[in-house]
Design a protein around this motif. Structure first.
Motif, PDB file in Angstrom:
ATOM      1  N   MET A 129      -6.979  -1.586  -1.625  1.00 17.02           N
ATOM      2  CA  MET A 129      -5.959  -2.273  -0.662  1.00 17.02           C
ATOM      3  C   MET A 129      -6.293  -1.720   0.848  1.00 17.02           C
ATOM      4  O   MET A 129      -6.296  -2.438   1.705  1.00 17.02           O
ATOM      5  N   VAL A 130      -6.791  -0.563   0.927  1.00 15.38           N
ATOM      6  CA  VAL A 130      -7.065   0.046   2.259  1.00 15.38           C
ATOM      7  C   VAL A 130      -8.506  -0.634   2.481  1.00 15.38           C
ATOM      8  O   VAL A 130      -8.592  -1.040   3.817  1.00 15.38           O
ATOM      9  N   VAL A 172      -4.777   1.797  -4.398  1.00 19.18           N
ATOM     10  CA  VAL A 172      -4.784   2.102  -3.035  1.00 19.18           C
ATOM     11  C   VAL A 172      -5.859   1.897  -2.232  1.00 19.18           C
ATOM     12  O   VAL A 172      -5.994   1.169  -1.019  1.00 19.18           O
ATOM     13  N   MET A 193       0.975  -1.239  -0.130  1.00 22.88           N
ATOM     14  CA  MET A 193       0.087  -0.036  -0.025  1.00 22.88           C
ATOM     15  C   MET A 193       0.821   1.393  -0.059  1.00 22.88           C
ATOM     16  O   MET A 193       0.656   2.172  -0.702  1.00 22.88           O
ATOM     17  N   ARG A 246      -7.625  -4.232   3.771  1.00 25.81           N
ATOM     18  CA  ARG A 246      -7.246  -4.251   5.106  1.00 25.81           C
ATOM     19  C   ARG A 246      -7.989  -4.008   6.122  1.00 25.81           C
ATOM     20  O   ARG A 246      -7.785  -4.580   7.134  1.00 25.81           O
ATOM     21  N   ILE A 275      -3.152   2.121   9.409  1.00 20.29           N
ATOM     22  CA  ILE A 275      -3.131   2.331   7.749  1.00 20.29           C
ATOM     23  C   ILE A 275      -2.772   3.799   7.479  1.00 20.29           C
ATOM     24  O   ILE A 275      -2.291   4.083   6.465  1.00 20.29           O
TER      25      ILE A 275
END
Lengths: 445, 209
Positions: B20-21, B17, B5, B24, B34
């Protein structure tokens, strides 16, 4: 037998435009000296652009918008609302300071017109900012991301029905009219007139009529001044004005932030839009030059400056259409006057692609020694006096700076002494120093 | 995944991005972790800007992506734990000038580099700067201005700070369009910076960080 315009080469067209500028038809000169000064100034300009010979001396242009009036204690607010006062100080500036060229007071605009239209894209002096401040752009998305297809499809329709209603409060009702291209033959006429019967739309049209009346009264005064200035021996330095297509998109339509995001999020739309705007930008510049009888077309450059985008972005989004505008204007015999605010150090390689003597480049923060070396032998260059120096330095500082510029950039001709930015203020002794020193030291022997 | 990330954000890959956030968060990761990774990525963005690899659009775009990340993460934040800040900076565009883009970029970069930034906005009246310095005890002042009229506004602002007896308690930096070393001398600032990264470096050198 004279050649028709369409049959002339670009060089012939340019020669003809310079002849028109020099002829000064309809100008009543104050005396023989004024006439000689006018002709010398135009000839000097021609010499620096064409680079066929070294001019008699370095020409000097103190580029101001509100500076001339400010030097006489007239505020930007007064300049915008009291046209007579504004023009009389502009004339005093020419008389007292003796610049080679004037920058047109049309750049100041007339406050009443903006009021009638309820203009929102700028803050104007005395309206949310000080009466002593020049107008300031209000960053915003005046075109929405989803409006790209409309802009690309039909720019004029986009301007009339989307942009103008958003930018001018009084023209908001224009969003209710239908595209003019709906109008084809008898069966569509009655229906298309319907929106023009709606009271708010009629009010918008009334606002346009009222603004138009004010504009006519204003432009007559401005033209009166322009004839007077020329009669005093001082030519105006611009015929028309236009912009780099990316700047039309990035300044006027999308605003800085959104335009920059668009380069990542919708690059295809950006490219199509700037290509669509290119012929319009050329046509605007050519029309101005023809109407004013002066070949020089002013092009302020913004978003392409160093740092505002990467080299790859400049190469993809900014340069191709700017180059097309420059070449398009030059093909019509115009002289594009590129006014590079900020610095252009990393872009100079691109300028080498332009044909010799096709245009002139006036810089703000760019290294003039490098400029002279890289492009100054093929293209006219100018500018580079910093506003900070002019406003906060001493007259000696200004003279020393000008001396260095003439020694470096003025060598062999092809150089215009000019402020690096359009000035809104001035310090009298420094403006005098810039002009007087150039006239004295800038003589080519 | 964290490193992925950081790299994706540093490379400005917005869609990747944001996905991915979300992933997660779905995997039960701590939202603050994060955000911390996002800040690390933006430090890399700053380094690339300083190295001449990134430009203003890249800084603005990284800010936009961060906004997107914050929007996803915020509802998941159980409590706001204040990270320790390096120092306090009072910041704004001086009276008479409404330009905000340069100021916003500098404020954003100072913020992601760990400073507590009190952004007073644009066209900030002279007394507002003085009051905010007193109120916050900030030790750094940043004055932004695009127009030439900002020269005198800056000079007046710095004079007012002096008159309030605060001049030796703060370091003052200036920047913007027509500002240069000549103007710095005229207005009496401690330093002029040509971009956001110079502002961060100045702030770090002054605060000893």
């Amino acid at each position: 037998m004279e050649k028709k315009w369409e049959e002339m080469s670009a060089a012939e067209k340019r020669a003809s435009r310079f002849e028109t500028w020099l002829a000064a038809t309809g100008i009543e000169f104050q005396n023989a000296e004024a006439e000689a000064n006018f002709k010398a100034a135009v000839t000097r300009f021609k010499d620096i652009v064409l680079m066929e010979k070294v001019p008699d001396r370095v020409p000097v242009l103190p580029f101001g918008i509100f500076m001339q009036t400010n030097l006489y204690g007239v505020t930007p607010y007064e300049s915008m609302y009291d046209t007579d006062k504004m023009l009389s100080t502009q004339a005093s500036f020419i008389k007292d300071y003796g610049p080679d060229y004037y920058t047109t007071p049309a750049l100041v605009g007339y406050g009443k017109i903006f009021d009638i239209l309820d203009y929102k894209q700028y803050k104007l002096p005395g309206h949310g900012i000080s009466e002593k401040s020049a107008y300031q752009y209000v960053e915003g998305e005046y075109m929405l991301a989803e409006e790209y297809p409309l802009l690309i499809n039909d720019p004029t329709d986009f301007w009339i029905r989307c942009l103008m209603p958003r930018v001018y409060g009084a023209l908001d009702p224009l969003k209710m009219i239908t595209p003019f291209t709906d109008n084809w033959e008898v069966v569509t006429v009655s229906a298309q007139m319907i929106p023009f019967g709606i009271p708010p739309v009629q009010n918008a049209l009334k606002a346009l009529l009222e603004a138009g009346n004010e504009a006519m009264a204003w432009i007559q005064k401005v033209i009166g001044f322009e004839m007077q200035a020329r009669g005093m021996g001082c030519p105006g330095c611009f015929g028309g004005a236009t912009k780099a297509p990316f700047d039309i998109l990035g300044d006027t339509l999308r605003g800085t932030r959104a335009a920059m995001m668009d380069m990542y999020r919708r690059p295809d739309m950006v490219l199509k839009a700037v290509e669509r705007l290119t012929p319009l930008a050329i046509s605007q510049g050519v029309r101005g030059a023809t109407m004013q009888g002066c070949p020089v077309v002013f092009i302020p450059l913004h978003k392409g400056a160093d740092g505002f985008m990467s080299d790859a972005q400049f190469r993809e989004f900014y340069w191709p259409t700017l180059k097309a505008v420059i070449l398009g204007l030059a093909a019509e015999g115009c002289v594009p006057f590129l006014f590079c605010e900020g610095s252009y150090n990393t872009r100079l390689e691109y300028l080498k692609e332009l044909p010799e003597t096709s245009c002139m480049w006036v810089f703000d923060r760019t290294d003039m020694a490098v400029v002279k070396e890289k492009i100054g032998k093929k293209l006219c260059i100018g500018g580079n006096i910093p506003s900070g120096l002019l406003l906060t330095g001493t007259a000696d500082d200004v003279r020393a700076y000008c001396k260095n510029l003439i020694d470096i950039a003025g060598k062999g001709g092809g150089y215009l002494m000019c402020t690096g930015t359009a000035m809104d203020e001035g310090k009298a002794e420094n403006v005098h120093a810039m002009i007087d020193f150039t006239k004295e030291y800038g003589v080519y022997k | 995944m964290a490193e992925d990330m950081v790299n994706a954000l540093a490379d400005l890959k917005e869609d990747e991005v944001l996905k991915m956030v979300q992933d997660r968060l779905n995997a039960g990761e701590e939202p603050l972790k994060i955000l911390d990774d996002a800040r690390r990525a933006l430090e890399i963005v700053g380094e690339r800007f300083a190295a001449g690899e990134y430009f203003i659009p890249d800084l603005l775009y990284s800010g936009e992506i961060l906004k997107g990340i914050t929007a996803i993460v915020k509802p998941e934040l159980s409590k706001t734990t204040e990270a320790k800040k390096l120092g306090k900076i009072v910041f704004g565009t001086v009276a008479g000038d409404i330009h905000d883009i340069g100021k916003d970029i500098v404020a954003f970069m100072l913020d992601v580099n760990g400073f507590e930034v009190y952004d007073l906005g644009v066209d900030v009246p002279v007394p507002t700067f003085v009051e905010k310095i007193k109120e916050t005890g900030a030790t750094i002042v940043g004055l932004s201005g695009f127009l030439t009229l900002a020269f005198d506004s800056m000079k007046q602002t710095i004079q007012a700070i002096k008159d309030a007896g605060l001049r030796d308690k703060v370091k003052i930096m200036i920047g913007g369009g027509q500002i240069d070393e000549q103007v710095r001398g005229y207005v009496g600032a401690d330093a002029y910076g040509k971009d956001a990264i110079e502002a961060v470096n100045l702030a770090k050198s002054w605060i000893g960080g």
